[in-house]
Design a protein around this motif. Structure first.
Motif, PDB file in Angstrom:
ATOM      1  N   ASP A  28      22.543  20.861   6.836  1.00  0.00           N
ATOM      2  CA  ASP A  28      22.107  19.587   6.267  1.00  0.00           C
ATOM      3  C   ASP A  28      22.660  18.378   7.009  1.00  0.00           C
ATOM      4  OD1 ASP A  28      20.793  21.063   4.272  1.00  0.00           O
ATOM      5  OD2 ASP A  28      22.552  21.026   2.977  1.00  0.00           O
ATOM      6  N   ASN A  29      22.511  18.362   8.313  1.00  0.00           N
ATOM      7  CA  ASN A  29      22.981  17.261   9.148  1.00  0.00           C
ATOM      8  C   ASN A  29      24.478  17.007   9.020  1.00  0.00           C
ATOM      9  OD1 ASN A  29      20.471  16.675  10.342  1.00  0.00           O
ATOM     10  ND2 ASN A  29      19.849  15.603   8.495  1.00  0.00           N
ATOM     11  N   CYS A  30      25.227  18.039   8.694  1.00  0.00           N
ATOM     12  CA  CYS A  30      26.682  17.963   8.587  1.00  0.00           C
ATOM     13  C   CYS A  30      27.298  19.197   9.229  1.00  0.00           C
ATOM     14  CB  CYS A  30      27.122  17.929   7.122  1.00  0.00           C
ATOM     15  SG  CYS A  30      26.642  16.458   6.236  1.00  0.00           S
ATOM     16  N   LYS A  37      31.600  19.754   3.354  1.00  0.00           N
ATOM     17  CA  LYS A  37      30.807  19.288   4.487  1.00  0.00           C
ATOM     18  C   LYS A  37      31.406  17.994   5.014  1.00  0.00           C
ATOM     19  CE  LYS A  37      26.454  20.927   2.583  1.00  0.00           C
ATOM     20  NZ  LYS A  37      25.133  20.498   2.090  1.00  0.00           N
ATOM     21  N   ILE A  38      31.290  17.798   6.313  1.00  0.00           N
ATOM     22  CA  ILE A  38      31.794  16.584   6.937  1.00  0.00           C
ATOM     23  C   ILE A  38      30.695  16.028   7.830  1.00  0.00           C
ATOM     24  CG2 ILE A  38      33.578  15.591   8.385  1.00  0.00           C
ATOM     25  CD1 ILE A  38      35.348  17.991   7.568  1.00  0.00           C
ATOM     26  N   LYS A  39      30.479  14.731   7.732  1.00  0.00           N
ATOM     27  CA  LYS A  39      29.456  14.089   8.546  1.00  0.00           C
ATOM     28  C   LYS A  39      29.809  14.197  10.024  1.00  0.00           C
ATOM     29  CE  LYS A  39      28.438  10.602   5.087  1.00  0.00           C
ATOM     30  NZ  LYS A  39      28.484   9.154   4.803  1.00  0.00           N
ATOM     31  N   ALA A  40      28.793  14.306  10.836  1.00  0.00           N
ATOM     32  CA  ALA A  40      29.004  14.437  12.273  1.00  0.00           C
ATOM     33  C   ALA A  40      29.739  13.227  12.855  1.00  0.00           C
ATOM     34  CB  ALA A  40      27.668  14.630  12.983  1.00  0.00           C
ATOM     35  N   ASP A  41      29.560  12.069  12.261  1.00  0.00           N
ATOM     36  CA  ASP A  41      30.232  10.865  12.750  1.00  0.00           C
ATOM     37  C   ASP A  41      31.742  10.922  12.563  1.00  0.00           C
ATOM     38  OD1 ASP A  41      27.795   9.840  13.469  1.00  0.00           O
ATOM     39  OD2 ASP A  41      27.581   8.630  11.656  1.00  0.00           O
ATOM     40  N   ASP A  42      32.232  11.859  11.750  1.00  0.00           N
ATOM     41  CA  ASP A  42      33.666  11.970  11.474  1.00  0.00           C
ATOM     42  C   ASP A  42      34.375  12.939  12.415  1.00  0.00           C
ATOM     43  OD1 ASP A  42      33.413  10.179   9.388  1.00  0.00           O
ATOM     44  OD2 ASP A  42      33.150  11.737   7.873  1.00  0.00           O
ATOM     45  N   SER A  68      38.312  16.601  13.464  1.00  0.00           N
ATOM     46  CA  SER A  68      37.892  15.467  12.645  1.00  0.00           C
ATOM     47  C   SER A  68      38.887  14.337  12.810  1.00  0.00           C
ATOM     48  CB  SER A  68      37.808  15.862  11.169  1.00  0.00           C
ATOM     49  OG  SER A  68      39.092  15.943  10.608  1.00  0.00           O
ATOM     50  N   ILE A  91      22.180  17.323  15.434  1.00  0.00           N
ATOM     51  CA  ILE A  91      23.553  17.144  14.957  1.00  0.00           C
ATOM     52  C   ILE A  91      24.521  17.018  16.131  1.00  0.00           C
ATOM     53  CG2 ILE A  91      25.444  18.227  13.686  1.00  0.00           C
ATOM     54  CD1 ILE A  91      23.244  19.514  11.915  1.00  0.00           C
ATOM     55  N   ARG A  94      24.883  13.707  17.814  1.00  0.00           N
ATOM     56  CA  ARG A  94      25.631  12.698  17.076  1.00  0.00           C
ATOM     57  C   ARG A  94      27.133  12.817  17.265  1.00  0.00           C
ATOM     58  NH1 ARG A  94      23.428  12.620  11.112  1.00  0.00           N
ATOM     59  NH2 ARG A  94      21.312  13.163  11.545  1.00  0.00           N
TER      60      ARG A  94
END
Length: 99
Positions: A28-30, A37-42, A68, A91, A94
């Motif tokens: 889910d884009n993470c 789950k952690i966002k890819a930006d992190d 991270s 993903i 990113r």
């Protein structure tokens, strides 16, 4: 830290010894892991190791050492080349590669 390892299993073993102990999965884009789950930006990619199959292009894989911004270190293994899923490519684009 960049050192090329002979096989995916050796790369994973060595990275675990360096503290990359969490197993990440794309979802889910993470980046998903057992605690959530952690966002890819992190995240940033610390290193990438690419492996090609001897006789089958579908055996191509990449091992990512990921960290991270708040201290979670782990490993993501994905296919690449023709075996990369569209979701995975989006993903991974990113994620920031440490330079």
């Amino acid at each position: 830290m960049k050192e090329q390892y002979d096989t995916i299993s050796v790369a994973i073993e060595k990275l675990r010894k360096l503290g990359f102990t969490t197993d990440f999965n794309l979802k889910d884009n993470c980046l998903a892991h057992p605690q959530g789950k952690i966002k890819a930006d992190d995240f940033i990619i610390v290193d990438v190791y690419r492996y090609e199959g001897n006789s089958d292009a579908e055996d191509e894989a990449a091992v990512y050492a990921i960290e991270s911004y708040y201290g979670v270190k782990g490993i993501l293994v994905t296919g690449y080349g023709i075996s990369t899923e569209a979701n995975s490519e989006e993903i991974l684009k990113r994620l920031n590669i440490r330079g």
